[in-house]
Design a protein around this motif. Sequence first.
Motif, mmCIF file in Angstrom:
data_model
loop_
_atom_site.group_PDB
_atom_site.id
_atom_site.type_symbol
_atom_site.label_atom_id
_atom_site.label_comp_id
_atom_site.label_asym_id
_atom_site.label_seq_id
_atom_site.Cartn_x
_atom_site.Cartn_y
_atom_site.Cartn_z
ATOM 1 N N GLN A 188 0.839 -1.192 0.000
ATOM 2 C CA GLN A 188 0.000 0.000 0.000
ATOM 3 C C GLN A 188 0.879 1.248 0.000
ATOM 4 N N VAL A 189 0.682 2.092 -1.010
ATOM 5 C CA VAL A 189 1.473 3.306 -1.123
ATOM 6 C C VAL A 189 0.963 4.346 -0.139
ATOM 7 N N ARG A 190 1.909 4.970 0.546
ATOM 8 C CA ARG A 190 1.555 6.024 1.483
ATOM 9 C C ARG A 190 2.510 7.194 1.299
ATOM 10 N N LEU A 191 1.932 8.393 1.195
ATOM 11 C CA LEU A 191 2.702 9.625 1.084
ATOM 12 C C LEU A 191 2.295 10.533 2.235
ATOM 13 N N VAL A 192 3.278 11.005 2.982
ATOM 14 C CA VAL A 192 2.989 11.835 4.145
ATOM 15 C C VAL A 192 3.778 13.133 4.055
ATOM 16 N N GLU A 193 3.060 14.235 3.881
ATOM 17 C CA GLU A 193 3.692 15.547 3.804
ATOM 18 C C GLU A 193 3.871 16.150 5.193
ATOM 19 N N SER A 194 4.852 17.017 5.310
ATOM 20 C CA SER A 194 5.064 17.763 6.546
ATOM 21 C C SER A 194 5.790 19.054 6.221
ATOM 22 N N GLY A 195 5.784 19.973 7.178
ATOM 23 C CA GLY A 195 6.535 21.212 7.037
ATOM 24 C C GLY A 195 5.717 22.457 6.793
ATOM 25 N N GLY A 196 4.446 22.313 6.532
ATOM 26 C CA GLY A 196 3.616 23.490 6.297
ATOM 27 C C GLY A 196 3.373 24.258 7.584
ATOM 28 N N GLU A 197 3.321 25.580 7.453
ATOM 29 C CA GLU A 197 3.031 26.428 8.610
ATOM 30 C C GLU A 197 2.680 27.834 8.147
ATOM 31 N N LEU A 198 2.403 28.699 9.103
ATOM 32 C CA LEU A 198 2.129 30.106 8.827
ATOM 33 C C LEU A 198 3.447 30.879 8.860
ATOM 34 N N VAL A 199 3.733 31.583 7.764
ATOM 35 C CA VAL A 199 4.965 32.376 7.677
ATOM 36 C C VAL A 199 4.625 33.752 7.116
ATOM 37 N N GLN A 200 5.635 34.619 7.100
ATOM 38 C CA GLN A 200 5.439 35.958 6.543
ATOM 39 C C GLN A 200 5.993 36.022 5.124
ATOM 40 N N ALA A 201 5.508 36.962 4.370
ATOM 41 C CA ALA A 201 6.004 37.162 3.013
ATOM 42 C C ALA A 201 7.522 37.358 3.043
ATOM 43 N N GLY A 202 8.201 36.704 2.109
ATOM 44 C CA GLY A 202 9.649 36.775 2.040
ATOM 45 C C GLY A 202 10.353 35.669 2.801
ATOM 46 N N ASP A 203 9.622 34.943 3.610
ATOM 47 C CA ASP A 203 10.216 33.857 4.395
ATOM 48 C C ASP A 203 10.501 32.631 3.540
ATOM 49 N N THR A 204 11.183 31.690 4.164
ATOM 50 C CA THR A 204 11.570 30.428 3.538
ATOM 51 C C THR A 204 10.923 29.277 4.284
ATOM 52 N N LEU A 205 10.554 28.250 3.533
ATOM 53 C CA LEU A 205 9.933 27.060 4.128
ATOM 54 C C LEU A 205 10.372 25.843 3.327
ATOM 55 N N ARG A 206 10.528 24.718 3.976
ATOM 56 C CA ARG A 206 10.821 23.469 3.265
ATOM 57 C C ARG A 206 9.779 22.429 3.618
ATOM 58 N N LEU A 207 9.126 21.920 2.601
ATOM 59 C CA LEU A 207 8.178 20.832 2.769
ATOM 60 C C LEU A 207 8.871 19.501 2.499
ATOM 61 N N SER A 208 8.418 18.484 3.199
ATOM 62 C CA SER A 208 8.920 17.132 2.987
ATOM 63 C C SER A 208 7.766 16.195 2.700
ATOM 64 N N CYS A 209 8.052 15.151 1.971
ATOM 65 C CA CYS A 209 7.059 14.117 1.696
ATOM 66 C C CYS A 209 7.757 12.770 1.796
ATOM 67 N N ALA A 210 7.370 12.000 2.783
ATOM 68 C CA ALA A 210 7.946 10.674 2.995
ATOM 69 C C ALA A 210 7.054 9.629 2.336
ATOM 70 N N ALA A 211 7.667 8.794 1.513
ATOM 71 C CA ALA A 211 6.915 7.786 0.773
ATOM 72 C C ALA A 211 7.228 6.395 1.290
ATOM 73 N N SER A 212 6.230 5.534 1.250
ATOM 74 C CA SER A 212 6.421 4.136 1.609
ATOM 75 C C SER A 212 5.494 3.282 0.749
ATOM 76 N N GLY A 213 5.827 1.997 0.652
ATOM 77 C CA GLY A 213 4.994 1.081 -0.107
ATOM 78 C C GLY A 213 5.221 1.088 -1.599
ATOM 79 N N LEU A 214 6.312 1.697 -2.044
ATOM 80 C CA LEU A 214 6.637 1.719 -3.468
ATOM 81 C C LEU A 214 8.150 1.711 -3.633
ATOM 82 N N THR A 215 8.585 1.307 -4.836
ATOM 83 C CA THR A 215 10.014 1.372 -5.150
ATOM 84 C C THR A 215 10.306 2.808 -5.544
ATOM 85 N N PHE A 216 10.704 3.580 -4.563
ATOM 86 C CA PHE A 216 10.707 5.038 -4.672
ATOM 87 C C PHE A 216 11.476 5.547 -5.884
#
Length: 122
Positions: free
Chosen positions: A1-29
Motif C-alpha cells: 500500500q502506497v503512502r505519502l505523508v507531507e510535513s513542514g507546512g506552517e504560517l509564515v510571513q512574506a519573504g520567508d523560507t519554508l521546506r516541505l517534505s514528503c515521505a513515501a512508503s509502499g513503493l520502489t521510490f
Amino acid sequence: QVRLVESGGELVQAGDTLRLSCAASGLTFMLYVMGWFRQAPGKEREFVALISGSGANINYADSVKGRFTISRDNAKNTVYLQMNNLKPEDTAVYYCASDLRGGYSDASWDYWGQGTQVAVSS
C-alpha cells in the motif's frame, strides 16, 4: 500500500523560507516521478513541480520558477520542496504525488498525500 505523508507546512510571513517534505512508503521510490501540487481556497488544484526518479529531469510551474526547488533523497524515500521568497499568493494546501510517469495535470498521478497547509501573511 502506497503512502505519502507531507510535513513542514506552517504560517509564515512574506519573504520567508519554508521546506516541505514528503515521505513515501509502499513503493520502489526511485522508479517513481514525484510531484508537488497545491490548492488555494476556491481554486483548482495546480501543478507546482515534479522530479524524475533519478532527479535528472525537473519541471516547475512558471509561478514558482526561481523561488522553489524540488529535490529528492532516494535513500530516504523522501521528496522536498524548498520554498524561498514566499508570497501571499503561495498560500494553499500543498500535496505530494507519485506516479510512474507523472504530468502537469493532477489526473496523471496515481498516489496522493493528505496535504500540508502553507499560509503566507503579507
